[in-house]
Design a protein around this motif. Structure first.
Motif, PDB file in Angstrom:
ATOM      1  N   SER A  33       5.518  -0.723  17.558  1.00  0.00           N
ATOM      2  CA  SER A  33       4.834  -0.904  18.941  1.00  0.00           C
ATOM      3  C   SER A  33       5.676  -0.310  19.891  1.00  0.00           C
ATOM      4  N   SER A  34       6.979  -0.538  19.826  1.00  0.00           N
ATOM      5  CA  SER A  34       7.904  -0.270  20.764  1.00  0.00           C
ATOM      6  C   SER A  34       8.139   1.078  21.247  1.00  0.00           C
ATOM      7  N   GLY A  35       7.447   2.033  20.244  1.00  0.00           N
ATOM      8  CA  GLY A  35       7.533   3.428  20.377  1.00  0.00           C
ATOM      9  C   GLY A  35       8.744   4.025  20.427  1.00  0.00           C
ATOM     10  N   LEU A  36       9.902   3.307  19.816  1.00  0.00           N
ATOM     11  CA  LEU A  36      11.338   3.790  20.035  1.00  0.00           C
ATOM     12  C   LEU A  36      11.796   4.126  18.513  1.00  0.00           C
ATOM     13  N   HIS A  37      12.681   5.373  18.524  1.00  0.00           N
ATOM     14  CA  HIS A  37      13.299   5.637  17.276  1.00  0.00           C
ATOM     15  C   HIS A  37      14.763   5.668  17.287  1.00  0.00           C
ATOM     16  N   TRP A  38      15.412   5.359  16.190  1.00  0.00           N
ATOM     17  CA  TRP A  38      17.017   5.288  16.193  1.00  0.00           C
ATOM     18  C   TRP A  38      17.530   6.911  15.929  1.00  0.00           C
ATOM     19  N   GLN A  39      18.659   6.926  16.674  1.00  0.00           N
ATOM     20  CA  GLN A  39      19.731   8.258  15.929  1.00  0.00           C
ATOM     21  C   GLN A  39      20.819   7.248  15.391  1.00  0.00           C
ATOM     22  N   GLU A  40      21.294   7.410  14.444  1.00  0.00           N
ATOM     23  CA  GLU A  40      22.280   6.949  13.741  1.00  0.00           C
ATOM     24  C   GLU A  40      23.455   7.772  13.290  1.00  0.00           C
ATOM     25  N   LEU A  41      24.588   7.238  13.703  1.00  0.00           N
ATOM     26  CA  LEU A  41      25.784   7.749  13.165  1.00  0.00           C
ATOM     27  C   LEU A  41      26.632   6.580  12.481  1.00  0.00           C
ATOM     28  N   ALA A  42      26.898   6.860  11.261  1.00  0.00           N
ATOM     29  CA  ALA A  42      27.540   6.065  10.484  1.00  0.00           C
ATOM     30  C   ALA A  42      28.925   6.718   9.902  1.00  0.00           C
ATOM     31  N   GLN A  43      30.141   5.711  10.362  1.00  0.00           N
ATOM     32  CA  GLN A  43      31.349   6.161   9.923  1.00  0.00           C
ATOM     33  C   GLN A  43      32.112   5.071   9.014  1.00  0.00           C
ATOM     34  N   ARG A  44      33.255   5.314   8.505  1.00  0.00           N
ATOM     35  CA  ARG A  44      33.921   4.216   7.734  1.00  0.00           C
ATOM     36  C   ARG A  44      33.951   2.923   8.695  1.00  0.00           C
ATOM     37  N   ASP A  45      34.107   2.906   9.665  1.00  0.00           N
ATOM     38  CA  ASP A  45      34.383   1.536  10.368  1.00  0.00           C
ATOM     39  C   ASP A  45      33.724   1.286  11.467  1.00  0.00           C
ATOM     40  N   LEU A  46      32.388   2.065  11.586  1.00  0.00           N
ATOM     41  CA  LEU A  46      31.398   1.648  12.517  1.00  0.00           C
ATOM     42  C   LEU A  46      30.036   2.409  12.269  1.00  0.00           C
ATOM     43  N   ILE A  47      29.081   1.755  12.958  1.00  0.00           N
ATOM     44  CA  ILE A  47      27.755   2.401  12.838  1.00  0.00           C
ATOM     45  C   ILE A  47      27.266   2.355  14.298  1.00  0.00           C
ATOM     46  N   LEU A  48      26.743   3.629  15.048  1.00  0.00           N
ATOM     47  CA  LEU A  48      26.206   3.734  16.279  1.00  0.00           C
ATOM     48  C   LEU A  48      24.793   3.910  16.197  1.00  0.00           C
ATOM     49  N   CYS A  49      24.120   3.054  16.432  1.00  0.00           N
ATOM     50  CA  CYS A  49      22.587   3.248  16.707  1.00  0.00           C
ATOM     51  C   CYS A  49      22.165   3.628  18.220  1.00  0.00           C
ATOM     52  N   ARG A  50      21.230   4.706  18.392  1.00  0.00           N
ATOM     53  CA  ARG A  50      21.060   5.017  19.479  1.00  0.00           C
ATOM     54  C   ARG A  50      19.393   4.809  19.635  1.00  0.00           C
ATOM     55  N   ALA A  51      18.616   4.095  20.366  1.00  0.00           N
ATOM     56  CA  ALA A  51      17.115   3.900  20.344  1.00  0.00           C
ATOM     57  C   ALA A  51      16.876   4.875  21.810  1.00  0.00           C
ATOM     58  N   ASN A 143      17.430  -7.935  13.486  1.00  0.00           N
ATOM     59  CA  ASN A 143      17.990  -8.348  12.373  1.00  0.00           C
ATOM     60  C   ASN A 143      18.839  -7.387  11.946  1.00  0.00           C
ATOM     61  N   LEU A 144      20.061  -7.822  11.697  1.00  0.00           N
ATOM     62  CA  LEU A 144      21.217  -6.762  11.266  1.00  0.00           C
ATOM     63  C   LEU A 144      20.923  -6.683   9.683  1.00  0.00           C
ATOM     64  N   THR A 145      20.991  -5.305   9.124  1.00  0.00           N
ATOM     65  CA  THR A 145      20.843  -4.967   7.787  1.00  0.00           C
ATOM     66  C   THR A 145      21.949  -5.730   7.122  1.00  0.00           C
ATOM     67  N   PRO A 146      21.710  -6.518   5.759  1.00  0.00           N
ATOM     68  CA  PRO A 146      22.811  -7.035   5.202  1.00  0.00           C
ATOM     69  C   PRO A 146      23.934  -6.224   4.822  1.00  0.00           C
ATOM     70  N   SER A 147      23.851  -4.878   4.472  1.00  0.00           N
ATOM     71  CA  SER A 147      24.880  -3.976   4.219  1.00  0.00           C
ATOM     72  C   SER A 147      25.740  -3.689   5.267  1.00  0.00           C
ATOM     73  N   ALA A 148      25.101  -3.654   6.535  1.00  0.00           N
ATOM     74  CA  ALA A 148      26.013  -3.391   7.955  1.00  0.00           C
ATOM     75  C   ALA A 148      26.966  -4.584   8.053  1.00  0.00           C
ATOM     76  N   VAL A 149      26.304  -5.776   7.938  1.00  0.00           N
ATOM     77  CA  VAL A 149      27.086  -6.846   8.105  1.00  0.00           C
ATOM     78  C   VAL A 149      27.950  -7.332   6.976  1.00  0.00           C
ATOM     79  N   ALA A 150      27.861  -6.826   5.859  1.00  0.00           N
ATOM     80  CA  ALA A 150      28.744  -7.016   4.279  1.00  0.00           C
ATOM     81  C   ALA A 150      29.661  -6.144   4.597  1.00  0.00           C
ATOM     82  N   ALA A 151      29.607  -4.867   5.048  1.00  0.00           N
ATOM     83  CA  ALA A 151      30.336  -3.817   5.221  1.00  0.00           C
ATOM     84  C   ALA A 151      31.481  -4.090   6.110  1.00  0.00           C
ATOM     85  N   GLY A 152      31.215  -5.158   6.856  1.00  0.00           N
ATOM     86  CA  GLY A 152      32.301  -5.340   8.029  1.00  0.00           C
ATOM     87  C   GLY A 152      32.161  -4.432   9.343  1.00  0.00           C
ATOM     88  N   ARG A 153      31.265  -3.717   9.171  1.00  0.00           N
ATOM     89  CA  ARG A 153      30.878  -2.705  10.653  1.00  0.00           C
ATOM     90  C   ARG A 153      30.222  -3.482  11.713  1.00  0.00           C
TER      91      ARG A 153
END
Length: 153
Positions: A33-51, A143-153
């Motif tokens: 219902s938000s009408g938003l979509h993510w653009q994601e950039l994942a690197q070794r030590d970070l994840i960048l999400c742009r809505a 809610n953060l995805t478990p893999s993002a939190v577990a990966a320490g990113r």
């Protein structure tokens, strides 16, 4: 001929399944219902999400990292109290060195520390006060995805 067609179909289905399994996203899910979509950039030590909105306007960015962004948050620019992923936070107007671009009054930024080496930096680029409230509510419900939190990113 039918056997060949069946083999080709099975191979195509298997390759589509493999691609879908590889394209898992680590950005939090956004309500339809938000009408938003993510653009994601994942690197070794970070994840960048742009809505972004349907017309391409970026309204929210979220960076998950193992490094502290060392972002100076000036207490004089402190605005609303909120939360993200169960952590209490304050939203700040960004310090743009005295510049005040359009919609500056409804821009917000914050940093959340989850534990020793887990940080989230969130920036909101609302067009008006109503959109700001909606984006803050959206961020609070993420809610953060478990893999993002577990990966320490």
């Amino acid at each position: 001929m039918n056997v060949l067609r069946a083999v080709v179909c099975v191979c195509l289905l298997m390759s589509v399944g493999a691609v879908a399994a590889q394209s898992t996203t680590e950005c939090p899910s956004l309500p339809a219902s938000s009408g938003l979509h993510w653009q994601e950039l994942a690197q070794r030590d970070l994840i960048l999400c742009r809505a972004s909105t349907a017309d391409g306007r970026e309204v929210l960015s979220l960076t998950l990292s193992a490094r502290n962004p060392e972002l100076p948050l000036n207490r004089a620019l402190r605005q609303e109290k909120g939360s993200f992923a169960g952590e209490t936070l304050y939203w700040y107007q960004p310090d743009l060195g005295g510049q005040k671009p359009p919609s500056y009054d409804t821009r917000r930024i914050t940093v959340v520390k989850f534990d020793k080496n887990r940080f989230a930096q969130i920036a909101l680029y609302a067009g008006d006060p109503n959109e700001l409230g909606s984006l803050q509510s959206l961020a609070q419900g993420m809610n953060l995805t478990p893999s993002a939190v577990a990966a320490g990113r």
